[in-house]
Enzyme design. Structure first.
Site, mmCIF file in Angstrom:
data_model
loop_
_atom_site.group_PDB
_atom_site.id
_atom_site.type_symbol
_atom_site.label_atom_id
_atom_site.label_comp_id
_atom_site.label_asym_id
_atom_site.label_seq_id
_atom_site.Cartn_x
_atom_site.Cartn_y
_atom_site.Cartn_z
ATOM 1 N N ALA A 255 -0.304 2.075 10.652
ATOM 2 C CA ALA A 255 -0.188 2.834 9.394
ATOM 3 C C ALA A 255 1.285 3.116 9.103
ATOM 4 O O ALA A 255 1.957 2.305 8.454
ATOM 5 C CB ALA A 255 -1.006 4.112 9.490
ATOM 6 N N GLU B 21 12.550 2.167 11.052
ATOM 7 C CA GLU B 21 12.378 0.704 11.179
ATOM 8 C C GLU B 21 13.617 -0.019 10.660
ATOM 9 O O GLU B 21 14.104 0.323 9.581
ATOM 10 C CB GLU B 21 11.133 0.260 10.404
ATOM 11 C CG GLU B 21 9.867 0.834 11.011
ATOM 12 C CD GLU B 21 8.589 0.399 10.283
ATOM 13 O OE1 GLU B 21 8.697 -0.278 9.242
ATOM 14 O OE2 GLU B 21 7.502 0.736 10.761
ATOM 15 N N THR C 206 0.805 -1.219 0.000
ATOM 16 C CA THR C 206 0.000 0.000 0.000
ATOM 17 C C THR C 206 0.846 1.280 0.000
ATOM 18 O O THR C 206 0.762 2.085 -0.917
ATOM 19 C CB THR C 206 -0.928 0.000 1.236
ATOM 20 O OG1 THR C 206 -1.672 -1.212 1.227
ATOM 21 C CG2 THR C 206 -1.875 1.186 1.207
ATOM 22 N N HIS D 273 6.135 -4.344 12.201
ATOM 23 C CA HIS D 273 5.479 -3.998 10.926
ATOM 24 C C HIS D 273 4.944 -5.263 10.231
ATOM 25 O O HIS D 273 5.334 -5.592 9.109
ATOM 26 C CB HIS D 273 6.445 -3.238 10.003
ATOM 27 C CG HIS D 273 5.741 -2.419 8.957
ATOM 28 N ND1 HIS D 273 6.249 -1.243 8.460
ATOM 29 C CD2 HIS D 273 4.563 -2.609 8.311
ATOM 30 C CE1 HIS D 273 5.424 -0.752 7.541
ATOM 31 N NE2 HIS D 273 4.399 -1.574 7.430
HETATM 32 C C1 MLT Z 1 2.010 -1.516 3.160
HETATM 33 O O1 MLT Z 1 2.161 -0.301 3.028
HETATM 34 O O2 MLT Z 1 1.749 -2.254 2.198
HETATM 35 C C2 MLT Z 1 2.148 -2.139 4.506
HETATM 36 O O3 MLT Z 1 2.522 -1.238 5.484
HETATM 37 C C3 MLT Z 1 2.977 -3.343 4.499
HETATM 38 C C4 MLT Z 1 4.438 -3.163 4.278
HETATM 39 O O4 MLT Z 1 4.927 -2.099 3.951
HETATM 40 O O5 MLT Z 1 5.149 -4.156 4.437
#
Ligand code: MLT
Length: 306
Positions: free
Chosen positions: A229, A259, A72, A277
């Site tokens: 998020a 992270e 996402t 995450h």
């Molecule tokens: C995303 O933005 O798709 C989620 O936070 C998952 C990710 O980044 O691993």
């Protein structure tokens, strides 16, 4: 067409790209100049969240025409630089929504029912039945900040838990008609009224640090924050102060400003539950995101190479 893949990707997605006739070049974990060098001769780049597609990388990769992010958040891609260079950027926003929404409730219930320390105690031989008295979700008010795909999946599940759902989304052009049962508000009215604040906004210059000291001070002291998020949406220093002082009862965090966060003071607090995450880390989400990304790449490459 040569497609560079730099993050772990579902095997079925890679197989779909190969069977569409594309050549996959796999270089896991490359960044910066190394990433740009790996992009030589590649018109497409397939990533998840770890690969940073910076302005510099885009500048040094003249063959690149399209970036597809299986997932996402697009905060790992410099969208302005991509636009300026006419590199198409796509994500798969629907693929993770259910998985993230399920994690929100996993974390919320774990926080409210003390599941992590209770389980650890029992495994050490301690039967702590009264110490870990928790709280129900039913009858409590959930505030969603961000009411896109993920926020809506969270709302549907919250309704099943008999929670009252309120939502605010400054970026939403029109309220989805099927969610008339969700009370619409703005961030200012939401904050003092919710028992649980769950964040579902992308990280952009406008949302960075959106939940800071002022916003946290407007919340009830027995409220909790859930962030699945992006870490940067919350001012972590302010959150730490609110949790330490009792201005906020607890937090469930799947994301961090940096992270991995290292030995972060938030991780030391007993009223914080944290995961690395994991929002999209289900086999189902990865399969959906990978296949959706492969299809987008196949379509886009067909168009730009026609
Ligand atoms: C995303 O933005 O798709 C989620 O936070 C998952 C990710 O980044 O691993």
């Amino acid at each position: 067409v040569k497609v560079l893949v730099t993050d772990p990707m579902d095997a079925a997605a890679l197989a779909r790209l190969r069977s569409a006739g594309h050549e996959l070049v796999e270089h896991r974990g490359v960044q910066g100049a190394e990433l740009a060098a790996a992009l030589a001769g590649c018109q497409a780049l397939l990533v998840r969240g770890a690969t940073k597609v910076t302005a510099e990388v885009l500048r040094l990769a003249p063959d690149l025409r399209v970036v597809v992010r299986a997932g996402t958040g697009l905060d790992n891609v410099d969208l302005d630089a991509a636009r300026a260079r006419d590199v198409a950027v796509h994500n798969t926003p629907a693929a993770n929504a259910i998985s993230v929404a399920e994690l929100v409730f996993g974390l919320l219930i774990a926080l409210e029912r003390h599941l992590v320390p209770a389980s650890a105690d029992l495994k050490r031989g301690h039967w702590e039945k009264t110490r870990y008295q928790g709280r129900d979700l039913a009858g409590r008010t959930l505030g969603l900040l961000g009411f896109g795909r993920i926020g809506r999946e969270v709302a549907v599940r919250a309704r099943a838990f008999a929670m009252t759902v309120r939502a605010a989304d400054p970026l939403l052009p029109a309220w989805p008609p099927e969610f008339g049962w969700v009370q619409r508000g703005d961030i200012e009215t939401l904050l003092p009224e919710v028992d649980v604040l769950s964040l579902h906004l992308p990280l952009t210059p406008a949302t960075r640090g959106l939940i800071g000291a002022r916003e946290l001070a407007r919340m009830r002291p027995d409220a909790v924050v859930v962030n699945c998020a992006r870490g940067g949406v919350v001012d972590e220093e302010a959150l730490l102060r609110a949790l330490r002082s009792g201005a906020l009862r607890g937090a469930a965090l799947d994301v961090f400003a940096v992270e991995p966060p290292g030995p972060h003071p938030l991780l030391e607090l007993p009223n914080v539950i944290a995961t690395p995450h994991l929002g999209a880390s289900t086999a189902d989400a990865q399969a959906r995101a990978g296949l959706e990304a492969a299809d987008i790449l196949i379509d886009t490459l067909a168009r730009i190479t026609a």
